[in-house]
Motif scaffolding. Structure first.
Motif, short mmCIF file in Angstrom:
data_model
loop_
_atom_site.label_atom_id
_atom_site.label_comp_id
_atom_site.label_asym_id
_atom_site.label_seq_id
_atom_site.Cartn_x
_atom_site.Cartn_y
_atom_site.Cartn_z
N ASN A 55 11.10 75.97 59.45
CA ASN A 55 10.48 74.97 59.37
C ASN A 55 11.66 74.06 58.37
OD1 ASN A 55 9.15 72.36 60.27
ND2 ASN A 55 10.10 72.09 57.07
N ASP A 56 12.29 75.02 57.07
CA ASP A 56 13.15 74.44 55.81
C ASP A 56 14.50 74.75 57.20
OD1 ASP A 56 11.64 74.13 54.53
OD2 ASP A 56 11.78 76.18 53.25
N VAL A 57 15.16 75.84 57.95
CA VAL A 57 16.53 75.60 58.20
C VAL A 57 15.56 74.68 59.55
CG1 VAL A 57 17.39 76.89 60.32
CG2 VAL A 57 16.38 77.93 57.77
N LEU A 58 15.12 74.59 60.70
CA LEU A 58 15.37 73.46 61.12
C LEU A 58 15.86 71.54 60.08
CD1 LEU A 58 12.68 73.72 63.68
CD2 LEU A 58 14.46 74.35 63.81
N ALA A 59 15.14 71.29 58.87
CA ALA A 59 15.56 70.27 58.59
C ALA A 59 16.57 70.51 57.75
CB ALA A 59 14.07 70.96 56.89
N GLU A 60 17.74 71.67 57.44
CA GLU A 60 18.89 71.60 57.23
C GLU A 60 19.39 71.26 58.12
OE1 GLU A 60 22.09 72.29 55.15
OE2 GLU A 60 20.42 71.96 54.99
N ILE A 61 18.97 70.67 59.39
CA ILE A 61 19.88 70.50 60.61
C ILE A 61 19.10 69.12 61.07
CG2 ILE A 61 20.09 70.87 63.35
CD1 ILE A 61 19.34 73.70 62.69
N ASP A 62 18.52 68.58 60.80
CA ASP A 62 17.94 67.52 61.10
C ASP A 62 16.55 67.20 59.42
OD1 ASP A 62 17.21 64.88 61.72
OD2 ASP A 62 15.69 65.98 63.67
N ALA A 63 17.22 66.54 58.92
CA ALA A 63 16.65 65.54 57.83
C ALA A 63 15.31 65.57 58.04
CB ALA A 63 17.41 64.85 56.64
N LYS A 64 14.80 64.89 59.17
CA LYS A 64 13.41 64.42 59.54
C LYS A 64 12.32 65.55 59.27
CE LYS A 64 14.61 60.43 62.34
NZ LYS A 64 15.01 59.70 63.72
N GLN A 65 13.28 66.94 59.60
CA GLN A 65 11.64 68.33 59.96
C GLN A 65 11.62 68.12 58.42
OE1 GLN A 65 11.28 69.00 62.71
NE2 GLN A 65 12.51 66.95 63.75
N ALA A 66 11.71 67.67 56.82
CA ALA A 66 11.20 68.45 55.66
C ALA A 66 9.79 67.64 56.04
CB ALA A 66 12.59 67.21 54.86
#
Length: 689
Positions: free
Chosen positions: A39-50
């Motif tokens: 989830n942190d890697v996805l948040a780095e790609i898309d900030a909405k996933q933080a």
């Protein structure tokens, strides 16, 4: 798998993650921790996933991750290269379901490939996620679009999407163009400095001009002069354009005159029936082009343009996505082949008859399209040649002003020139021979003249001696006149004889030809009728042959398709057979190893039991456990003695510094001792020189 884990750990230890993992700590993470890292890697790609996944339901987490991975076009692998297409599809579906379940539970086989794929292309995926926020279209039901307000809003929404695409492309082009803001600022600063310098120069010139009398009138004259110069430049630019337009108009006029001349010649030589037939053929061809060929080509071009626009609108694709599309294409081709085989296995007689006629119709349609394309290409080539010919004519007319001949006139002119060239060569050869012979005869004539003069002199001297001067000349004249008369009489006789013989010969030849041609003409009449019958029969047989050939060609194509499908099926079955055979051999070897292992394990012999894999693994486990125990004891001892050891190390370092200080002091004292002094220490006497 180890390389995959190494890459994941290396990327997670770098910016912006900085996790400080190693292979052991990363491999020992709990499923919830692994999901949080994903989830942190996805948040780095898309900030909405933080989001902290502990504060979210597992179903929502899985749905959110699936949505983002689908938007990023991640496809889990689901096929094996050595199995058939049917088994590959079944394994693909099964793997996808297991992938979804594994991603929900946080299993390593499902999460590790996703992390490996994401961490390899983080910048590219950031850009894709950013574009997806604006380019993913909203699905609006068709029923809602019946409302005018909603339809207009949706139309504005699509226009904004297109505007965003164009703005993004311009932004990317500007980024990649190499221009930097610093350079642009420097250019702007330099331009502002030049502007200030120009303003100052203009101000100085204005002050200098104000002191001159009638400066306003002079300025007005200068302005008019500048306007006239600009007008002169514009007229100079317009002059070659006008010349070019005049030249093009003259060329068009010449082409029109040539076309008019050709049309007049064609109208003078042609009949109304041939003109009508030609016009009907041209109308049929144009109607076919307008009604059948051009709409199909236009539709195909339109579909191609739509497909290219769709491809250009999509973001850039990586190698993995291209591989996935190729797999889909192969699967679709396999499905198409299966459907064709099912359709061919039906063997409906009515469909077979209809398929025969359909194939014949398709063959005729293809031939028609091919001939139409050939005719179109021939017309285009003829038009290009006519344009080139007109250009050459205009060029030749510009050079010498003469009209060029064309067509049949040129062919006749070439043939005439060839015949004249042949005649010229023959005449030139005859002239050369005559010149050579003339030289010989001229020399002979000179010799004979010399001899004749000598003889005449002798004859005249004899005649003078005999008293009959002039007799020889008179005798020669009489002989010459008589010779001429005899030649003329002989020529008249020969001419009359030859004319009478020629008339007789012609009459005899005419009578012989008539008698010889009479039976041939009688035999030719029934042969003409027979030729007409044979021609009619030939046309009928040819039509039957064409029909039979079309049927045989369609049957041959059908058989070729059947053979191709059977060969592909044989190849697939052979691949499957070899794969199953290999798997069978592997299974037999594994069963044999398991039997040997079981036999050695239940054996009463201790040596045999020690050779078993279980005993070896147990031995290795025991050795590793004992080694781990020893290492833990050493670690415990090191921890207990760490403080005392560090203190002792510090004391030794202090002692070392103290001894070094003493050594330096001793050396310094030794260097200060006077020369020749005797030093006594430790029961020894030393003399310093």
């Amino acid at each position: 798998m180890s390389e995959q884990l190494k890459l994941i750990v290396e990327q997670l230890n770098r910016d912006p993650f900085r996790r400080n993992f190693n292979l052991i700590t990363f491999d020992s993470l709990e499923p919830m921790q692994l999901l949080q890292i994903l989830n942190d890697v996805l948040a780095e790609i898309d900030a909405k996933q933080a989001i902290d996944i502990r504060e979210e339901m597992p179903e929502q987490t899985a749905k959110r991750m699936f949505t983002l991975l689908g938007m990023l076009k991640y496809k889990p692998p689901g096929s094996h290269p050595d199995i058939s297409e049917r088994d590959r599809k079944r394994l693909f579906v099964r793997y996808r379901s297991s992938f979804r379940q594994g991603l929900v539970t946080g299993s390593k086989p499902a999460v590790h490939p996703v992390l490996h794929w994401l961490l390899q292309r983080v910048p590219e995926l950031k850009k894709r996620a950013y574009l997806a926020r604006f380019l993913v279209r909203l699905e609006v039901p068709v029923d809602f679009l019946q409302d005018d307000v909603i339809a207009e809003t949706f139309h504005q929404y699509e226009e904004l999407l297109e505007a965003f695409k164009s703005c993004h492309k311009e932004c990317e082009q500007l980024k990649n163009s190499g221009f930097s803001t610093a350079e642009i600022r420097r250019d702007i600063g330099a331009m502002e400095e030049e502007r200030e310098q120009l303003l100052k120069r203009v101000e100085r010139l204005r002050k200098r001009v104000e002191s001159v009398a009638k400066h306003q009138h002079m300025l007005e004259l200068a302005r008019q002069l500048r306007l006239e110069k600009e007008r002169e430049e514009s007229l100079a630019h317009q002059k070659p354009e006008q010349k070019n337009q005049l030249f093009q108009a003259e060329q068009r006029l010449q082409r029109s005159e040539l076309q008019l001349k050709d049309l007049r010649q064609a109208a003078a030589d042609a009949k109304p029936e041939s003109l009508m037939k030609r016009l009907e053929e041209e109308i049929k061809f144009n109607s076919y082009m307008v009604a059948d060929k051009l709409p199909k080509e236009l539709e195909s071009k339109r579909l191609t343009v739509q497909y290219l626009q769709k491809v250009a609108a999509e973001p850039a694709m990586g190698q993995a996505e291209l591989t996935e599309l190729e797999d889909k294409i192969r699967e679709t081709n396999v499905q198409i082949n299966l459907l064709i085989e099912k359709r061919m296995m039906r063997n409906d007689p009515i469909d077979d008859k209809l398929s025969l006629f359909r194939q014949q119709a398709s063959i005729i349609a293809r031939k028609k399209e091919a001939k139409a394309e050939e005719l179109q290409e021939a017309r285009e080539e003829m038009a290009a040649l006519e344009r080139e010919l007109n250009a050459k004519n205009s060029q030749a007319r510009d050079q010498d002003g003469a009209e060029l001949i064309r067509g049949d006139e040129f062919k006749r002119y070439v043939a005439k020139m060839r015949s004249k060239n042949t005649t010229y060569k023959k005449k030139r050869q005859e002239i050369a021979e005559l010149r050579a012979e003339y030289g010989v005869l001229q020399r002979t004539e000179e010799i004979l003249k010399q001899r004749h003069e000598v003889g005449l002199q002798q004859l005249q001297s004899v005649e003078v001696q005999k008293g009959i001067s002039g007799y020889s000349d008179t005798q020669e004249e009489l002989e010459r006149v008589s010779a001429i008369k005899s030649e003329l009489d002989e020529m008249k006789g020969r001419t009359l004889d030859s004319m009478s013989e020629m008339v007789k010969k012609l009459n005899s030849m005419i009578s012989e030809k008539k008698s010889a041609l009479a039976p041939v003409i009688k035999e030719l009449r029934p042969l003409r009728q027979q030729c007409q019958e044979l021609t009619q029969e030939y046309d009928e047989k040819k039509a039957q042959y064409d029909t039979c050939a079309a049927g045989l060609e369609s049957n041959r194509s059908k058989l070729e398709q059947d053979v191709k499908g059977l060969r592909e099926e044989v190849a697939q079955e052979e691949n499957r057979y070899h794969y199953i055979n290999a798997m069978k051999q592997v299974s037999v070897m594994q069963i044999q190893r398991a039997a040997d292992e079981m036999k050695a394990y239940v054996s009463s012999d201790t040596q045999e039991r020690k050779k078993t894999i279980r005993e070896q693994y147990m031995k290795n486990i025991a050795e590793q456990e004992s080694l781990g125990k020893k290492l833990r004891e050493q670690q415990k001892v090191v921890r207990e003695t760490h403080g005392a050891n560090m203190k002792q190390v510090k004391m030794w370092k202090d002692l070392e510094q103290l001894m070094e200080c003493k050594r330096q002091c001793f050396l310094r004292a030794q260097s200060q001792v006077s020369v020749g002094q005797v030093i006594q220490e430790a029961g020894e006497d030393r003399l310093v020189l």
